[in-house]
Write a protein that holds these residues in place. Structure first.
Motif, mmCIF file in Angstrom:
data_model
loop_
_atom_site.group_PDB
_atom_site.id
_atom_site.type_symbol
_atom_site.label_atom_id
_atom_site.label_comp_id
_atom_site.label_asym_id
_atom_site.label_seq_id
_atom_site.Cartn_x
_atom_site.Cartn_y
_atom_site.Cartn_z
ATOM 1 N N THR A 15 54.992 17.846 35.744
ATOM 2 C CA THR A 15 54.178 17.904 34.290
ATOM 3 C C THR A 15 52.924 18.866 34.758
ATOM 4 O O THR A 15 51.901 18.606 36.122
ATOM 5 N N PRO A 16 51.439 18.872 33.845
ATOM 6 C CA PRO A 16 50.659 19.839 34.407
ATOM 7 C C PRO A 16 49.633 18.801 35.111
ATOM 8 O O PRO A 16 49.835 17.168 34.495
ATOM 9 N N PRO A 17 48.729 19.050 35.946
ATOM 10 C CA PRO A 17 47.734 18.096 37.064
ATOM 11 C C PRO A 17 47.209 17.621 36.451
ATOM 12 O O PRO A 17 46.255 16.722 36.238
ATOM 13 N N HIS A 70 54.663 25.700 43.943
ATOM 14 C CA HIS A 70 53.091 24.763 44.552
ATOM 15 C C HIS A 70 52.252 24.871 43.805
ATOM 16 O O HIS A 70 51.639 23.756 43.275
ATOM 17 N N TYR A 71 51.330 26.607 43.597
ATOM 18 C CA TYR A 71 49.835 25.845 43.039
ATOM 19 C C TYR A 71 50.418 26.618 41.609
ATOM 20 O O TYR A 71 49.187 27.334 41.003
ATOM 21 N N MET A 72 51.688 26.885 40.974
ATOM 22 C CA MET A 72 51.762 26.929 39.403
ATOM 23 C C MET A 72 50.629 27.602 39.167
ATOM 24 O O MET A 72 50.117 28.845 38.340
ATOM 25 N N LEU A 132 47.387 11.677 46.769
ATOM 26 C CA LEU A 132 48.891 11.917 47.019
ATOM 27 C C LEU A 132 50.007 11.830 45.765
ATOM 28 O O LEU A 132 50.361 12.320 44.700
ATOM 29 N N ARG A 133 49.649 10.242 45.230
ATOM 30 C CA ARG A 133 50.406 9.767 43.899
ATOM 31 C C ARG A 133 50.516 10.823 43.338
ATOM 32 O O ARG A 133 51.065 10.696 42.385
ATOM 33 N N TYR A 134 48.322 10.804 43.365
ATOM 34 C CA TYR A 134 48.249 11.377 41.538
ATOM 35 C C TYR A 134 49.258 13.196 41.813
ATOM 36 O O TYR A 134 49.770 13.419 40.399
ATOM 37 N N ASN A 135 48.957 13.995 42.428
ATOM 38 C CA ASN A 135 49.521 15.062 42.406
ATOM 39 C C ASN A 135 50.946 15.146 42.878
ATOM 40 O O ASN A 135 51.576 15.772 41.660
ATOM 41 N N SER A 136 51.433 14.240 43.114
ATOM 42 C CA SER A 136 53.079 14.086 42.924
ATOM 43 C C SER A 136 53.983 13.911 41.197
ATOM 44 O O SER A 136 54.870 14.454 41.338
ATOM 45 N N ALA A 137 52.966 13.088 41.024
ATOM 46 C CA ALA A 137 53.573 12.386 39.883
ATOM 47 C C ALA A 137 53.591 13.706 38.861
ATOM 48 O O ALA A 137 54.219 13.773 37.797
ATOM 49 N N GLY A 138 52.993 15.195 38.784
ATOM 50 C CA GLY A 138 52.568 16.166 38.352
ATOM 51 C C GLY A 138 53.167 16.900 39.280
ATOM 52 O O GLY A 138 53.233 18.105 38.451
ATOM 53 N N GLU A 139 54.321 16.891 39.890
ATOM 54 C CA GLU A 139 55.092 17.882 40.162
ATOM 55 C C GLU A 139 55.503 18.815 39.499
ATOM 56 O O GLU A 139 55.966 19.999 39.464
#
Lengths: 150, 150
Positions: B147-149, B62-64, B138-145
DNA sequence: CCACACTCGTTGTAGTATACAACTAAAGTT
DNA sequence: AACTTTAGTTGTATACTACAACGAGTGTGG
């Protein structure tokens, strides 16, 4: 569905959680985007460039860092040949920081891959949403110039 | 004023810059909000609680973070008496993490001051803006599950 | 003009966060 | 039984950060 306090609390919790998740992930992501650059220093270099030169104190204030931290980061950037210090003739205490040619170049190439990553990531967003999101972030950050951001 | 590429680029740059500024400031802000708690561990504890128990591997994903990092953080949380490890009877490799009573309590008191800080900071926002901002994050973070955020 | 206060920056010291690599142990697969 | 994969720990090294003590330059009130 507007001013019910419970809904506000829920939104606040989501914002809190998602911002935290973002912040925790940011380092690893940044490491991937520019494995060469000392990585925190990148941010400082970018800010120096964005401001067209600034003092170490300005960096410390903007990122809420101790001056000693900034001092070392700047020293490392200088050692890497990415920034130069120019003494201010009017005040010998001050060192104005500027990116070197190499610094500008490093920034440009990193910026390219960053932009690409963002473009890919936000590719499906409408321009209106991007604009609105950018505005929210600006508003959020500027609200905390004085007080803590998290 | 919608789909002009230049405007998109500008919004992307703002988003990039503001998210970076936020991420850089987050640590110092977090330190102020809970000076007692080991501070990164707080995030992990919160996630363990949010998920009603999870494995170290889940936290890392979750936190990479590297599993070794999580291992040490969890060890420190355990030493502080804030989390417990329960071996999974079906798979002896797995340790399911749960907050202890003290952990839940610590989380609650910290959460209170966090909420207060956010309420103050976002007090002037309309509920609609909060909701929208939360949705964007939420949209931003979930887009990067994947790929890097950043 | 001097003493005091303030600002900018560096250095010493220490703690925290992190990754990578090597390792143990437990499952799962052939 | 041999190989592979998964979960977690430990050794080692590095990056980031703060706090405190300090040095040097500037400004100000007697």
């Amino acid at each position: 569905m507007a001013d019910i306090p419970r809904e506000r609390e829920e939104s606040l919790d989501v914002i809190q959680r998602e911002l935290t998740a973002f912040a925790r992930r940011a380092r690893s992501a940044a490491a991937r985007l520019h494995p060469d650059l000392p990585l925190v220093s990148y941010t400082l270099l970018a800010h120096i460039d964005y401001r067209n030169g600034c003092r170490a104190t300005d960096l410390a204030a903007h990122y809420m860092l101790d001056k000693s931290t900034v001092s070392r980061q700047v020293a490392s950037l200088e050692k890497l040949g990415l920034v130069e210090r120019h003494p201010d003739p009017d005040d010998q205490r001050i060192q104005v920081l500027h990116p070197t040619a190499a610094g500008t170049q490093a920034l440009a190439s990193t910026q390219a891959s960053r932009r690409a990553a963002y473009r890919e990531r936000l590719g499906t967003w409408t321009s209106g949403d991007l604009e609105q999101f950018a505005e929210y972030l600006l508003r959020y950050n500027s609200a905390g110039e004085e007080t803590p951001p998290l």
